[in-house]
Design a protein around this motif. Structure first.
Motif, PDB file in Angstrom:
ATOM      1  N   THR A 109       0.913  -1.164  -0.090  1.00 27.77           N
ATOM      2  CA  THR A 109       0.023   0.239   0.138  1.00 27.77           C
ATOM      3  C   THR A 109       0.865   1.293   0.012  1.00 27.77           C
ATOM      4  N   LEU A 110       0.171   2.333   0.079  1.00 24.76           N
ATOM      5  CA  LEU A 110       1.037   3.700   0.218  1.00 24.76           C
ATOM      6  C   LEU A 110       1.630   3.661   1.248  1.00 24.76           C
ATOM      7  N   VAL A 111       1.161   3.243   2.262  1.00 21.92           N
ATOM      8  CA  VAL A 111       2.134   3.435   3.584  1.00 21.92           C
ATOM      9  C   VAL A 111       3.320   2.598   3.671  1.00 21.92           C
ATOM     10  N   ARG A 112       3.082   1.273   3.059  1.00 19.97           N
ATOM     11  CA  ARG A 112       4.124   0.438   2.968  1.00 19.97           C
ATOM     12  C   ARG A 112       5.047   0.782   1.924  1.00 19.97           C
ATOM     13  N   ALA A 113       4.659   1.381   0.852  1.00 15.73           N
ATOM     14  CA  ALA A 113       5.732   2.068  -0.141  1.00 15.73           C
ATOM     15  C   ALA A 113       6.583   3.169   0.515  1.00 15.73           C
ATOM     16  N   LEU A 120      17.235 -12.682   5.482  1.00 16.54           N
ATOM     17  CA  LEU A 120      16.936 -13.687   4.384  1.00 16.54           C
ATOM     18  C   LEU A 120      15.666 -14.767   4.534  1.00 16.54           C
ATOM     19  N   THR A 121      15.871 -15.290   5.930  1.00 16.68           N
ATOM     20  CA  THR A 121      14.933 -16.175   6.135  1.00 16.68           C
ATOM     21  C   THR A 121      13.648 -15.605   6.207  1.00 16.68           C
ATOM     22  N   LEU A 122      13.471 -14.504   6.897  1.00 19.67           N
ATOM     23  CA  LEU A 122      11.951 -13.624   6.759  1.00 19.67           C
ATOM     24  C   LEU A 122      11.431 -13.387   5.373  1.00 19.67           C
ATOM     25  N   ASN A 123      12.245 -12.980   4.431  1.00 24.72           N
ATOM     26  CA  ASN A 123      11.998 -12.612   3.046  1.00 24.72           C
ATOM     27  C   ASN A 123      11.527 -13.750   2.385  1.00 24.72           C
ATOM     28  N   SER A 124      12.068 -15.049   2.712  1.00 24.35           N
ATOM     29  CA  SER A 124      11.659 -16.323   2.314  1.00 24.35           C
ATOM     30  C   SER A 124      10.530 -16.910   2.809  1.00 24.35           C
ATOM     31  N   TRP A 125      10.058 -16.228   3.975  1.00 23.07           N
ATOM     32  CA  TRP A 125       9.018 -17.089   4.642  1.00 23.07           C
ATOM     33  C   TRP A 125       7.576 -16.333   4.362  1.00 23.07           C
ATOM     34  N   SER A 126       7.717 -14.744   4.121  1.00 26.28           N
ATOM     35  CA  SER A 126       6.282 -14.026   4.161  1.00 26.28           C
ATOM     36  C   SER A 126       6.462 -12.660   3.384  1.00 26.28           C
ATOM     37  N   VAL A 127       5.895 -12.295   2.455  1.00 26.68           N
ATOM     38  CA  VAL A 127       6.047 -10.854   1.915  1.00 26.68           C
ATOM     39  C   VAL A 127       5.249  -9.964   2.761  1.00 26.68           C
ATOM     40  N   THR A 128       4.029 -10.594   3.447  1.00 26.02           N
ATOM     41  CA  THR A 128       3.158  -9.598   4.415  1.00 26.02           C
ATOM     42  C   THR A 128       4.414  -9.462   5.663  1.00 26.02           C
ATOM     43  N   TRP A 129       4.884 -10.062   6.274  1.00 22.14           N
ATOM     44  CA  TRP A 129       5.786  -9.772   7.430  1.00 22.14           C
ATOM     45  C   TRP A 129       6.949  -9.154   7.124  1.00 22.14           C
ATOM     46  N   SER A 130       7.415  -9.222   6.033  1.00 22.42           N
ATOM     47  CA  SER A 130       8.533  -8.397   5.529  1.00 22.42           C
ATOM     48  C   SER A 130       8.107  -6.935   5.419  1.00 22.42           C
ATOM     49  N   ALA A 131       6.921  -6.555   4.786  1.00 16.79           N
ATOM     50  CA  ALA A 131       6.435  -5.394   4.615  1.00 16.79           C
ATOM     51  C   ALA A 131       6.162  -4.706   6.088  1.00 16.79           C
ATOM     52  N   ARG A 132       5.578  -5.609   6.990  1.00 19.97           N
ATOM     53  CA  ARG A 132       5.054  -4.983   8.139  1.00 19.97           C
ATOM     54  C   ARG A 132       6.450  -4.557   9.271  1.00 19.97           C
ATOM     55  N   LEU A 133       7.421  -5.740   9.096  1.00 19.73           N
ATOM     56  CA  LEU A 133       8.938  -5.335   9.857  1.00 19.73           C
ATOM     57  C   LEU A 133       9.483  -3.934   8.954  1.00 19.73           C
ATOM     58  N   GLN A 134       9.553  -3.955   7.766  1.00 19.71           N
ATOM     59  CA  GLN A 134       9.721  -2.627   7.068  1.00 19.71           C
ATOM     60  C   GLN A 134       9.156  -1.511   7.716  1.00 19.71           C
TER      61      GLN A 134
END
Length: 467
Positions: free
Chosen positions: A11-15, A143-157
């Protein structure tokens, strides 16, 4: 039971968080030393920081227009492919994989490890082997997190972007308080021309532009953005202005508290600043800085994996890397590919040599991408773009990028020559493998290996295209 493809989850916030999280990382905490060393004085270093911010805005505006004209993900790679052709795009991909991205990731990882350990070893420097070990552990976690979930990678960011801005605020506020109290002694004779060495200026700009680098990250995930025609320009403009203001205030705070010799002697400028100005936060700020670097690592892996994904889909990279995990919906093979090269560069590399090494190739191809925008406009005058910048913006940005690259050969000929050789080594690979059709004798073992890895990793080809 469902289609396998990369979902539109940004989304815009995540971008905005992706851009802030990618720009505000190790750069503002390690680059002040490189900028000051190669610019010669406090005044010229602040000028370099401001000019780098303006150049970043120019480049970001060019990429925002490219992102509304070309609807595929892939960033620099896809823009060069669509505007200048397959050879320069493959040379970028070759240099990006073997030089630019692993060196960049190694720099950020080493900064993460250094700042994470500094509070435990202060006032001494942390042992180099310990720094490298912690750096690799941090990189492997991302690396492990990005392999696991797009959503959680974006939330962490998103969460780490807030922490990054907090880290900057904890440096800016005490510095501004001391400046308001009249501590201006470090700004005396700020523009000392005797210490200015013109042939070192490109290296100062490399260090400054490294700190701002990340303004192009939304272009790598264009197909996963919600309403990209609106959100790309909006996220780019707001985030770059925010970072320019934050960086200028942060550097003024550094120089209010630390003299030029203190900055040049410090392996971790933010830690030295806190030791001098705000001792009660001596154990807090380095951890916040380390988390900032962690966010930059996350953003880098998130976006570069999409470059490999798109390159594989376009036929310039092995087909395995255009595949997606059947349950996680992540480009798992593309995410994992950087693992060995980053590990090697962290083990043997030094931050400032790595910085010069990859900056040459990065700014060469960014200049070619914005040149491609000019070419695309000339070839397709009928194409309507919802976002358009004045022509002088891509023209001036392209000229400055290519001039800086040319001048850098005089500043650091060894590192730049290695980077140049790395780019040129892609020519025979392109003509022997990519340009020519492989024989069936060569294709059969490749298909067999791809099939076995596909079963092992549980990945399949994208079923539908979202662009």
């Amino acid at each position: 039971e469902e289609s396998v493809f990369l979902r539109k989850k940004i989304t815009l916030v995540r971008a905005f968080s992706l851009l802030i999280g990618s720009m505000v990382g190790s750069g503002i905490f390690i680059s002040p030393k490189g900028v000051l060393k190669n610019s010669g004085s406090v005044g010229f270093s602040l000028l370099v920081w401001f000019v780098c911010g303006l150049l970043s805005m120019f480049g970001a505006l060019c990429y925002a227009e490219l992102g509304t004209r070309i609807t595929k993900s892939g960033g620099h790679y896809i823009y060069i492919l669509e505007t200048l052709g397959p050879l320069p795009s493959f040379l970028f991909l070759w240099a990006e994989f073997f030089a630019i991205r692993p060196a960049n990731s190694a720099v950020v990882s080493l900064a993460f490890g250094r700042y994470m350990l500094e509070p435990f070893f202060a006032p001494c420097s942390a042992p180099v082997p310990a720094v490298k070990l912690v750096s690799l552990l941090g990189y492997y976690m991302v690396l492990t997190l990005n392999s696991w979930s797009v959503t959680w990678s974006a939330r962490l960011q998103t969460a780490l972007s807030v922490i990054k801005l907090l880290a900057l605020a904890l440096i800016i506020v005490p510095g501004m308080m001391l400046l308001a109290q009249g501590h201006t002694e470090n700004f005396q004779d700020a523009f000392d021309r005797q210490s200015l060495v013109l042939d070192k200026l490109p290296l100062a700009f490399y260090a400054g532009m490294f700190a701002y680098s990340g303004w192009f990250q939304t272009s790598f995930v264009r197909e996963e953005l919600v309403r990209p025609e609106r959100n790309i320009p909006l996220a780019v403009i707001v985030s770059v202005i925010t970072v320019i203001v934050g960086y200028m205030l942060t550097n003024v705070s550094y120089y209010t508290v630390l003299g030029t010799q203190d900055v040049l002697a410090s392996p971790a400028v933010a830690v030295s600043f806190v030791q001098r100005a705000f001792k009660s936060l001596i154990s807090v700020v380095p951890v916040l800085v380390a988390l900032s670097c962690f966010g930059t690592m996350n953003g880098g892996i998130f976006t570069f994996s999409r470059t490999l994904f798109v390159a594989s889909r376009e036929g310039q990279w092995p087909p395995l890397f255009s595949m997606i995990h059947i349950r996680r919906h992540t480009p798992l093979p593309a995410v994992m590919l950087m693992f060995p090269l980053v590990t090697a560069m962290v083990c043997v590399g030094d931050i400032y040599h790595l910085l010069n090494f990859f900056s040459f190739s990065r700014w060469l191809f960014i200049g070619l991408a914005t040149l491609g925008l000019i070419v695309h406009r000339c070839r397709h005058p009928e194409l309507h773009s919802p976002f358009r910048v004045p022509l002088f913006v891509p023209v001036s940005f392209t000229i400055i990028c290519l001039l800086t690259v040319a001048m850098s050969f005089y500043s650091d000929p060894v590192s730049i020559s290695i980077g140049c050789i790395m780019v040129l080594s892609g020519f025979p690979v392109y003509y022997l493998i990519i340009h020519r059709q492989m024989s069936s004798r060569c294709r059969s073992p490749l298909y067999y290996l791809t099939h076995k890895l596909q079963l092992l990793l549980e990945v399949v080809q994208q079923e539908i295209k979202t662009y």
